[in-house]
Design a protein around this motif. Structure first.
Motif, PDB file in Angstrom:
ATOM      1  N   ALA A  37       0.834  -1.208   0.000  1.00 22.32           N
ATOM      2  CA  ALA A  37       0.000   0.000   0.000  1.00 22.32           C
ATOM      3  C   ALA A  37       0.870   1.260   0.000  1.00 22.32           C
ATOM      4  CB  ALA A  37      -0.945  -0.005   1.195  1.00 22.32           C
ATOM      5  N   PHE A  38       1.945   1.248   0.789  1.00 21.97           N
ATOM      6  CA  PHE A  38       2.857   2.393   0.839  1.00 21.97           C
ATOM      7  C   PHE A  38       3.565   2.554  -0.503  1.00 21.97           C
ATOM      8  CE2 PHE A  38       6.895   4.470   1.578  1.00 21.97           C
ATOM      9  CZ  PHE A  38       6.539   5.535   2.385  1.00 21.97           C
ATOM     10  N   ASP A  40       2.547   1.592  -3.458  1.00 23.06           N
ATOM     11  CA  ASP A  40       1.575   2.102  -4.429  1.00 23.06           C
ATOM     12  C   ASP A  40       1.349   3.603  -4.253  1.00 23.06           C
ATOM     13  OD1 ASP A  40       1.326  -0.472  -5.398  1.00 23.06           O
ATOM     14  OD2 ASP A  40      -0.569  -0.867  -4.351  1.00 23.06           O
ATOM     15  N   ALA A  41       1.253   4.053  -3.004  1.00 21.83           N
ATOM     16  CA  ALA A  41       1.043   5.479  -2.735  1.00 21.83           C
ATOM     17  C   ALA A  41       2.235   6.309  -3.220  1.00 21.83           C
ATOM     18  CB  ALA A  41       0.809   5.705  -1.242  1.00 21.83           C
ATOM     19  N   VAL A  45       2.409   9.459  -5.757  1.00 23.35           N
ATOM     20  CA  VAL A  45       2.928  10.754  -5.317  1.00 23.35           C
ATOM     21  C   VAL A  45       4.102  11.211  -6.174  1.00 23.35           C
ATOM     22  CG1 VAL A  45       4.158  11.901  -3.424  1.00 23.35           C
ATOM     23  CG2 VAL A  45       2.128  10.536  -2.937  1.00 23.35           C
TER      24      VAL A  45
END
Length: 78
Positions: A37-38, A40-41, A45
């Motif tokens: 999840a991190f 992907d974020a 960004v």
């Protein structure tokens, strides 16, 4: 590479604050531990599909070949 000076130092500080190594960027830790999840974020960004992997490989390279000057972080603009 999308990260330079202050981003690298801030990422290392955040990683240290969250219980990781203070000399390793948070994105590198996320890549090592497969925090999807991190990862992907950060891809969203930074608009870079391999951001965390690149940061991790760069950090590993710095561990293998420390700079002659004794600096622990890359030069701004690298």
């Amino acid at each position: 590479m999308t990260e330079t000076g202050w981003q690298w130092r801030t990422s290392c500080a955040l990683n240290g604050f969250l219980g990781g190594r203070s000399d390793e960027p948070l994105c590198s830790r996320a890549w090592r531990l497969a925090w999807q999840a991190f990862i992907d974020a950060m891809q969203i960004v930074w608009r870079d599909p391999v951001h965390c992997e690149d940061v991790h490989l760069r950090w590993r390279a710095m561990q293998a070949y420390p700079p002659i000057t004794g600096r622990r972080h890359p030069d701004p603009g690298y």
